[in-house]
Design a protein around this motif. Structure first.
Motif, mmCIF file in Angstrom:
data_model
loop_
_atom_site.group_PDB
_atom_site.id
_atom_site.type_symbol
_atom_site.label_atom_id
_atom_site.label_comp_id
_atom_site.label_asym_id
_atom_site.label_seq_id
_atom_site.Cartn_x
_atom_site.Cartn_y
_atom_site.Cartn_z
ATOM 1 N N PHE A 126 -5.219 -2.581 -0.107
ATOM 2 C CA PHE A 126 -5.089 -4.013 0.175
ATOM 3 C C PHE A 126 -4.464 -4.165 1.534
ATOM 4 N N ASP A 127 -4.539 -5.366 2.071
ATOM 5 C CA ASP A 127 -3.820 -5.627 3.305
ATOM 6 C C ASP A 127 -2.333 -5.686 2.976
ATOM 7 N N PRO A 128 -1.520 -4.819 3.577
ATOM 8 C CA PRO A 128 -0.115 -4.741 3.149
ATOM 9 C C PRO A 128 0.689 -6.001 3.451
ATOM 10 N N SER A 129 0.206 -6.867 4.339
ATOM 11 C CA SER A 129 1.035 -8.038 4.629
ATOM 12 C C SER A 129 0.397 -9.320 4.107
ATOM 13 N N GLU A 130 -0.710 -9.161 3.390
ATOM 14 C CA GLU A 130 -1.356 -10.375 2.865
ATOM 15 C C GLU A 130 -0.641 -10.844 1.604
ATOM 16 N N THR B 269 -6.216 -4.530 -12.128
ATOM 17 C CA THR B 269 -6.149 -5.380 -10.943
ATOM 18 C C THR B 269 -6.344 -4.589 -9.663
ATOM 19 N N GLY B 270 -6.278 -3.227 -9.777
ATOM 20 C CA GLY B 270 -6.339 -2.418 -8.558
ATOM 21 C C GLY B 270 -4.984 -2.250 -7.912
ATOM 22 N N HIS B 271 -3.948 -2.963 -8.385
ATOM 23 C CA HIS B 271 -2.589 -2.757 -7.860
ATOM 24 C C HIS B 271 -1.945 -1.630 -8.651
ATOM 25 N N PHE B 272 -2.195 -0.367 -8.225
ATOM 26 C CA PHE B 272 -1.716 0.781 -9.013
ATOM 27 C C PHE B 272 -0.202 0.833 -9.113
ATOM 28 N N PHE B 273 0.459 0.370 -8.058
ATOM 29 C CA PHE B 273 1.934 0.395 -8.053
ATOM 30 C C PHE B 273 2.492 -1.022 -8.225
ATOM 31 N N GLY B 274 1.633 -1.960 -8.655
ATOM 32 C CA GLY B 274 2.095 -3.335 -8.844
ATOM 33 C C GLY B 274 2.184 -4.102 -7.532
ATOM 34 N N THR B 275 2.727 -5.324 -7.603
ATOM 35 C CA THR B 275 2.885 -6.140 -6.401
ATOM 36 C C THR B 275 4.326 -6.600 -6.281
ATOM 37 N N ASP B 276 4.687 -7.040 -5.065
ATOM 38 C CA ASP B 276 6.072 -7.478 -4.865
ATOM 39 C C ASP B 276 6.213 -8.980 -5.007
ATOM 40 N N VAL C 151 2.126 -3.008 -3.519
ATOM 41 C CA VAL C 151 3.207 -2.053 -3.223
ATOM 42 C C VAL C 151 2.648 -0.741 -2.669
ATOM 43 N N LEU C 152 1.551 -0.235 -3.262
ATOM 44 C CA LEU C 152 0.967 1.026 -2.792
ATOM 45 C C LEU C 152 0.569 0.943 -1.323
ATOM 46 N N SER C 153 -0.101 -0.170 -0.985
ATOM 47 C CA SER C 153 -0.528 -0.307 0.410
ATOM 48 C C SER C 153 0.677 -0.349 1.336
ATOM 49 N N PRO D 165 7.740 -8.649 8.869
ATOM 50 C CA PRO D 165 6.935 -8.222 7.725
ATOM 51 C C PRO D 165 6.438 -6.789 7.810
ATOM 52 N N GLU D 166 6.691 -6.093 8.936
ATOM 53 C CA GLU D 166 6.219 -4.709 8.997
ATOM 54 C C GLU D 166 6.898 -3.913 7.886
ATOM 55 N N PRO D 167 6.119 -3.210 7.044
ATOM 56 C CA PRO D 167 6.750 -2.541 5.907
ATOM 57 C C PRO D 167 7.390 -1.222 6.302
ATOM 58 N N SER D 168 8.558 -0.970 5.758
ATOM 59 C CA SER D 168 9.119 0.376 5.802
ATOM 60 C C SER D 168 9.753 0.582 4.441
ATOM 61 N N TRP D 169 9.976 1.868 4.089
ATOM 62 C CA TRP D 169 10.492 2.132 2.743
ATOM 63 C C TRP D 169 11.860 1.487 2.560
#
Ligand SMILES: Nc1ncnc2c1ncn2[C@@H]1O[C@H](COP(=O)(O)OP(=O)(O)O)[C@@H](O)[C@H]1O
Ligand SMILES: Nc1ncnc2c1ncn2[C@@H]1O[C@H](COP(=O)(O)OP(=O)(O)O)[C@@H](O)[C@H]1O
Ligand SMILES: [Mg+2]
Ligand SMILES: [Mg+2]
Lengths: 278, 332, 338
Positions: free
Chosen positions: A35-39, A53-60, A66-68, A223-227
């Motif tokens: 998925f687009d990680p910032s959408e 849903t295709g969200h293997f690690f769920g959504t935030d 989350v996976l993306s 919004p740039e993702p980091s762990w």
């Protein structure tokens, strides 16, 4: 041909495999992400992991996958960790070798500077540097790199000092070898084991430091993702949506483990005394 | 002879489990120590001298070390069967030890007299004041100048020779029956070595202490010992009285060893005799005699059968583990 | 007068190490007088033994002679050239002529280099500096022949030092020292770390090499028996001074200096009958610290024959006869003719 030594060392292989998996993930994520990680997607906020849903690690909490985000974040984390370690190692080793090799006044001067830098707790030091330089990804690299300089300086100086008194150094001098030759031929190769261990430790600690900084809001900026910043924003919803914290946490732990295993294995491999023993 | 046996070691075996395999460090070692006698155990480094001596007092660390067989009879008690508590009262009090490195055997942050007194208080229940007085007395005995003042020093303020003398004082403070000295002078200079050997000699004579003198130096053996065991690759290859060993050696290894030391009292224009090769790896010892690959007298049998200890003329205290001497054994 | 027969001449050599105190601001708190006025010379083809107890300055003397340690005072002449006056470039060329064999067979070989490379290293350095010209192939040939000469199997050239035993490592060290074809070998306790059965192998090898290659030796050891065996002449050191020199037979049969006598009598004899018979001289106390400045003879506080004069004046080496020098007032008193 004999198998390369690294393939005979189980620990190193495990570390190597983990790191390779991450590298593959980074390569894949650079041209494809689930998925687009910032959408943001208000309809799928805090969905639990599911195949449907295709969200293997769920959504935030914003409905982002989350996976993306972990995949995207991995390249940020790894780049920061490698660049910061390289920065610290290059300057630190140069300082340490200079101090150890020249000795006397230089040694004193350089090592006192290192001591002063060393006396600040690393996170505090990083926060201070970030506050001065401003909060962005490059400055995270610089901040962590600066923390590493005295550590590398100490380790490499110690290694050089303990080697310098060896008689093979004297032997080389008696054979007309100059400083540069002795440094590159005798001193550096023999001081590699502690330095390599330090590199692998630093790579993993950098990931933790980056996460801590981002967690505190001083590192990689949303919004740039980091762990780290993923964990930070998961804090508020962790109780109802634990996956938002667990998966980035696992990502950190496995990569840190990978670096440590590789470092341990390399130390054994690089020691010729442990070679060819049947 | 009616000499009283004080320690009887029989069939001692100790091995170490290592990554490369099992190291047979001590391989069927037997010897007796008589009261008042000084017994030398001599051999090159790695032949198992120290491990033998650690095994006697059950000081072999497990893992990797393990005593797999044997008995060590002291006062009719098998030390190897003793509980940890029992053996602890024997160590130090009845059987004392001194080691090669006098620096690491003393605690660097405790005053000298306190360390000497500790042993006295532990084993003899002395009061602190008495123990201090005794400690100073001991320091005087071993020839430390200004003993009253030096007693308050820390180990680093003592030289190597002085530290070794302190170790001897501590070892002898409880009048042990047996003193095991493991290369006590190897780290020291000759003039200091002469001092230390003199002290051990005098004190052991005075107190009728039996001494096991472990060393690689045949000169030390000649100066100090009454009887000797020569060790090679974990076994005793020859045992003899001191004169028999030096003037009538039997085992090719002993002969080679004696010939390969430069003698200060002999003219030596020609070559030194030397034993070819190096001592074997204790991990995969040859099935035959361990000395066979280096032996110039090796016969066929030596390659596949390890020689037992043949006693010369039926004398249990004169043995040679060499096939060359099988006949003398049969005749005896 | 230039004596062409003399290869090495050391004159009044002093090496003092500063004792530094303080962490940031270093200040000098005194000097360790490791070598304090040592003079000796070695003729071509001769082997001079330097004996003495640990810390008396043997290694420091050797390293200073080899120009690996700066001297505080004094001069070192090699083939008549003052080594302190030549340029670094000339010194490098000169180094080919005096090579060192070290004591510790473990720390004297780089654990990360293969045996063949260790032995070839001096050749490669000198070839790179264009001091000698030798092709890659010749280097390999030379290495192989050196290994063969020193009793190392040629198949072991690509093994690492840890795969060799102590004696074999020492052979590698000897082969390395021979690679540049030196005139003199400085051997600093070359057999002290070895077992007796190996020690004799190495001593024999060195002796053969000396005869074959006409080498001159400065041979250091603390074991008198070894020095007696190997050397034609012996110098006894105590606390940074040479107290007696003589050829080895004379020194053994007629030691003059009280310290030499004690040293010889302290050596354990591998002969129980004579050991029982002889009366040993047991010296009291320890060697004093070389950092304490004192007037007088260095041996005065342990000397059984100490006189008043010894406490104020320092005796210098004087000739007993042509081949026997001693620094002791017992043999230098005004009433007595030399
Ligand atoms: N802790 C240990 N682990 C493995 N091997 C050991 C250990 N201690 C001793 N050994 C081996 O046992 C043998 C005998 O050692 P030791 O008794 O110390 O010899 P030495 O005769 O020099 O005193 C050696 O070959 C040594 O490698
Ligand atoms: N680099 C050094 N710095 C300070 N003191 C030294 C140094 N090298 C040697 N010494 C001192 O000089 C004295 C002589 O040492 P050394 O020449 O190594 O003696 P030897 O080889 O006879 O045992 C010793 O007291 C030693 O501690
Ligand atoms: Mg031992
Ligand atoms: Mg030395």
């Amino acid at each position: 041909m004999e198998k390369p030594r690294i393939l005979k060392n189980g620990i190193a292989i495990m570390g190597l495999v983990i790191i390779l998996l991450y590298i593959i993930m980074i390569i894949v994520s650079s041209f494809w992400l689930p998925f687009d990680p910032s959408e943001m997607d208000v309809k799928h906020v805090l969905e639990s992991p599911s195949f449907g849903t295709g969200h293997f690690f769920g959504t935030d909490e914003f409905g982002r996958d989350v996976l993306s985000r972990i995949m995207k974040g991995s390249s940020v984390s790894l780049i920061i960790s490698i660049s910061a370690t390289a920065l610290g190692a290059v300057f630190g080793i140069m300082m340490g070798i200079w101090a150890g090799f020249l000795g006397g006044r230089w040694d004193n001067f350089i090592m006192r500077i290192a001591d002063i830098m060393f006396s600040f707790p690393s996170l505090l030091m990083a926060i201070f540097v970030m506050a001065v330089l401003g909060e962005n990804t490059y400055n995270v690299i610089i901040a962590i790199g600066i923390i590493y300089i005295p550590q590398f300086a100490r380790i490499s100086r110690g290694a050089i000092l303990s080697l310098k008194s060896n008689e093979f150094i004297r032997a080389a001098r008696s054979n007309g070898a100059g400083n540069i030759y002795i440094l590159f031929r005798h001193l550096l190769p023999n001081s590699m084991p502690p330095i390599i261990v330090q590199v692998s430790l630093s790579l993993s600690v950098a990931i933790l430091l980056e996460s801590s900084l981002s967690f505190l809001g001083l590192g990689v900026q949303p919004p740039e993702p980091s762990w780290g910043n993923m964990l930070s924003s998961a804090r508020k919803v962790m109780m109802i949506a634990p996956w938002t914290a667990i998966y980035p946490g696992l990502a950190i732990i496995t990569l840190v483990l990978g670096f440590n295993l590789l470092g341990d294995g390399l130390r054994d491999i690089l020691d010729p005394r442990l070679r060819n023993v049947s | 002879m009616g000499k009283e046996i004080i320690l009887h070691v029989e069939g001692l075996r100790t091995e170490f489990q290592t990554e490369r395999g099992i190291v047979q460090a001590v391989n069927n070692v037997s010897f007796v120590l008589h009261r008042g006698e000084t017994l030398g155990i001599v051999g090159e480094s790695g032949c198992g001298k120290s491990v033998t001596n650690f095994s006697i007092l059950k000081l072999v660390q497990y893992p990797p070390g393990r005593i797999t067989d044997g008995t060590v009879l002291y006062n009719e008690k098998d030390l190897l069967q003793c509980s940890e508590d029992e053996i602890r009262t024997i160590r130090g009090k009845h059987i004392a030890m001194i080691f090669q490195d006098p620096l690491t055997s003393l605690n660097p942050v405790i005053k000298i007299w306190v360390q000497i007194a500790e042993a006295l208080r532990l084993h003899q229940g002395m009061s602190k004041k008495d123990a201090k007085a005794k400690a100073i007395e001991l320091l005087k005995l071993i020839g430390i100048p200004d003993a009253e003042q030096r007693a308050d020093n820390y180990p680093h303020q003592f030289s190597g020779g002085m530290r070794q003398r302190v170790m001897i004082a501590m070892a002898l403070s409880c009048n042990p029956d047996i003193l095991i000295a493991d290369e006590p002078t190897t780290a020291l200079d000759v003039t200091i070595q002469a001092q230390i050997l003199e002290i051990i000699k005098n004190l052991s004579q005075e107190h009728k202490t039996s001494v096991i003198m472990i060393t690689h130096d045949l000169g030390v053996v000649a100066e100090m010992c009454d009887a000797v065991c020569v060790m090679y690759a974990g076994r005793i290859v020859e045992r003899a009285t001191i004169d028999e060993l030096f003037y009538d050696p039997k085992h090719p290894y002993t002969i080679g060893l004696l010939n390969s030391i430069p003698r200060i009292d002999q003219d030596s224009e020609e070559h030194l005799h030397s034993i070819l090769g190096a001592p074997p790896d204790l991990i995969d010892l040859p099935i035959g005699c361990p000395f066979q690959p280096r032996c110039t007298h090796a016969m066929e049998i030596c390659a596949y059968k390890s020689p037992p200890e043949f006693s010369m003329g039926g004398d249990e205290s004169r043995t040679v583990a060499c096939w060359l001497h099988e006949k003398e054994h049969a005749h005896g | 007068m230039v004596n062409t027969d003399i290869l090495l001449d050391v004159q009044n050599l002093k090496v003092h190490f500063p004792i530094e105190k303080g962490i940031i601001f270093k200040r000098n708190a005194g000097w360790i007088r490791a070598v304090d006025g040592v003079s000796f010379s070695i003729r071509k083809g001769e082997s001079l033994g330097l004996v003495g107890e640990s810390g008396c300055g043997k290694s420091t003397t050797a390293m200073t002679v080899a120009q690996l340690q700066a001297s505080t005072a004094g001069k070192v002449f090699f083939e008549g050239r003052d080594l302190s006056l030549i340029t670094p470039k000339e010194l490098r060329r000169e180094r080919m002529n005096f090579q060192i064999v070290f004591q510790d067979p473990y720390s004297s070989l780089n654990p990360r280099m293969r045996a063949g490379d260790i032995i070839a290293e001096p050749l490669r350095i000198y070839a790179r500096k264009k001091i000698i010209s030798i092709s890659k192939k010749e280097v390999l040939e030379k290495t192989a022949s050196l290994m063969d000469r020193c009793g190392l199997p040629s198949s072991s050239a690509d093994r690492y030092p840890h795969e060799f035993s102590g004696g074999q490592r020492q052979r590698i060290g000897i082969a390395r020292a021979l690679s540049l074809g030196p005139k003199m070998i400085i051997a600093d306790e070359p057999v002290s770390a070895l077992d007796v059965s190996i020690q004799s192998q190495i001593l024999n090898l060195l002796k053969d090499l000396q005869q074959e290659l006409d080498l001159t030796f400065l041979f250091i050891a603390h074991d008198l028996a070894v020095v007696e065996y190997f050397c034609s002449r012996i110098a006894v050191m105590y606390l940074g001074h040479i107290v007696e020199t003589a050829d080895s037979k004379t020194l053994y049969n007629q030691p003059i200096h009280p310290y030499t006598r004690a040293l010889f009598s302290a050596v354990p004899l591998s002969d129980p009958r004579s050991a029982r018979k002889r009366k040993r001289i047991i010296l009291e106390g320890d060697v004093p610290s070389p950092s304490v400045v004192r007037a007088g003879c260095p041996f005065m506080d342990r000397c059984p024959d100490v006189m008043e004069r010894c406490k104020v004046e320092t005796p210098t080496l004087s000739n007993l006869d042509k081949n026997h020098q001693v620094a002791c007032f017992l043999y230098d008193s005004p009433g007595k003719e030399r």
